[in-house]
Design a protein around this motif. Structure first.
Motif, PDB file in Angstrom:
ATOM      1  N   HIS A  30       1.010  -1.156  -0.070  1.00  0.00           N
ATOM      2  CA  HIS A  30      -0.170   0.142   0.043  1.00  0.00           C
ATOM      3  C   HIS A  30       0.758   1.033   0.160  1.00  0.00           C
ATOM      4  N   HIS A  85       1.504   4.933  -2.360  1.00  0.00           N
ATOM      5  CA  HIS A  85       1.122   5.852  -3.385  1.00  0.00           C
ATOM      6  C   HIS A  85       2.624   6.438  -4.086  1.00  0.00           C
ATOM      7  N   HIS A  94      -9.372   1.152  -1.663  1.00  0.00           N
ATOM      8  CA  HIS A  94      -9.350   1.602  -0.227  1.00  0.00           C
ATOM      9  C   HIS A  94     -10.767   1.477   0.186  1.00  0.00           C
ATOM     10  N   HIS A 120      -6.554  -0.150   3.932  1.00  0.00           N
ATOM     11  CA  HIS A 120      -6.632   0.271   5.118  1.00  0.00           C
ATOM     12  C   HIS A 120      -7.781  -0.746   5.871  1.00  0.00           C
ATOM     13  N   ASP A 166       1.827   3.957   2.795  1.00  0.00           N
ATOM     14  CA  ASP A 166       0.978   4.500   2.506  1.00  0.00           C
ATOM     15  C   ASP A 166       1.542   5.956   1.575  1.00  0.00           C
TER      16      ASP A 166
HETATM   17 ZN    ZN Z   1      -3.605   4.884   0.480  1.00  0.00          ZN
END
Ligand code: ZN
Ligand code: HPA
Length: 340
Positions: free
Chosen positions: A19, A21, A198, A222, A279
């Motif tokens: 996870h 970005h 998500h 998440h 994240d």
């Molecule tokens: Zn995320």
């Protein structure tokens, strides 16, 4: 086990990050460099001013700033440099496999073609194999935009399908339930792409059910709000749906009050397939090892717990069984060493 030994184990663990970005790895120094290179004006005077602005109250307050950061990333070389900087950083954390989210809609809206984004990232991922890091790329649709926009995005990336492992769903969660994207996810799956989304970061358990039923996702990104619904927990446990939990992100975006208040250990003890991820590490105060360290120390995780979490990530990863097995074997060796 003392704190130092736990830290040593965390450094030694082979890890998979599921996870992440890619724009969330843009450190202020590189942001300034790219802004200068491309002649883009940033609303910040210095690297320190950028860091000082990182005070978030919720997901949206973060997304607004994150969006400003993306404005400096324009050329294929920029995408390459951003991705390579991340790979070099996580190599230091003994991360062996990464699955990156990218969102082309942010860029196509500014006239940057999808191939610029995808080729730049992919070239870095190929070179990253020299650091011993395998990888997969997941295209995230932006959920605050329409399903029609997502459909056009899918059309635009299908010629580059060979660069993608799957599709995901990111951006402002509340008010944009997974069911809004049922059709485009069905089409992506029919094209052989895996689906993740998500859900249950700020949104309710119903959004997690929708991601499973309407989008047929194989992982939930998440998912920390699942504990509010025992029937959902039972299903996630029975199906061993992986949750890509991001502890420092949840603290930074006020999903939880503090790392001590995080429900990660409850998720683990509920028998769920939980993983630890970063994240947007440039914004949330830590890469993989820092997420593992803070979670372990705050919640009293032991060596067995941490090895289980690392194992969950490799089991949940989009990688070949042969590659997966070599990492699982290494985790077995560490387990023998640490839990006898
Ligand atoms: Zn995320
Ligand atoms: N949630 C939703 N969208 C995002 C996130 C996140 O944590 N990070 C980057 N885009």
């Amino acid at each position: 086990m003392d704190a130092q030994s736990l830290n040593t184990l965390i450094e030694q663990l082979p890890k998979a990050e599921l996870h992440l970005h890619i724009e969330g790895t843009l450190e202020p120094e590189l942001m300034m460099t790219l802004a200068k290179r491309n002649g883009v004006a940033l609303p910040y005077e210095s690297v320190e001013a950028i860091r000082a602005a990182y005070q978030f109250t919720d997901l949206q307050s973060f997304l607004d700033l994150y969006h400003i950061g993306t404005e400096v990333v324009i050329t294929e070389q920029d995408f390459y440099d951003m991705t390579m900087a991340y790979l070099e950083r996580v190599a230091l954390d003994n991360v062996k496999h990464v699955e990156l989210f990218c969102d082309t809609q942010t860029y196509t809206a500014r006239g940057i073609p999808v191939e610029t984004v995808l080729n730049g990232i992919d070239r870095a991922l190929q070179d990253g194999r020299q650091h011993g890091i395998s990888s997969a790329l997941i295209l995230c649709f932006l959920r605050h935009l329409s399903e029609e926009d997502a459909e056009r995005t899918l059309d635009a990336v299908l010629p580059f399908k060979h660069l993608l492992a799957g599709v995901g769903l990111a951006s402002s969660e509340l008010g944009h339930p997974p069911s809004k994207f049922r059709k485009v996810f069905a089409r992506a799956r029919a094209e052989g792409l895996k689906a993740v989304a998500h859900a249950g970061e700020e949104g309710p358990p119903a959004y997690i059910f929708e991601a499973l039923d309407d989008l047929q996702v194989v992982r939930i990104d998440h998912g920390v709000r699942c504990l509010e619904d025992p029937s959902l927990v039972a299903r996630l446990r029975a199906e061993q749906i992986p949750l890509t939990v991001c502890p420092l992100s949840n603290v930074a975006l006020c999903v939880v009050e503090s790392i001590e208040q995080h429900n990660f250990k409850d998720l683990l003890e509920a028998g769920l397939c939980v993983t630890i991820n970063s994240d947007d590490p440039a914004y949330f105060g830590g890469y993989m090892n820092e997420n593992y360290r803070q979670t372990a120390h705050a919640l009293g995780l032991n060596a067995g717990d941490l090895i289980r979490v690392a194992r969950n990530a490799f089991n949940a990863a989009f990688m070949s069984d042969a590659e997966r097995q070599s990492h699982l074997d290494q985790l077995d060796r560490l387990e023998k060493e640490y839990t006898q």
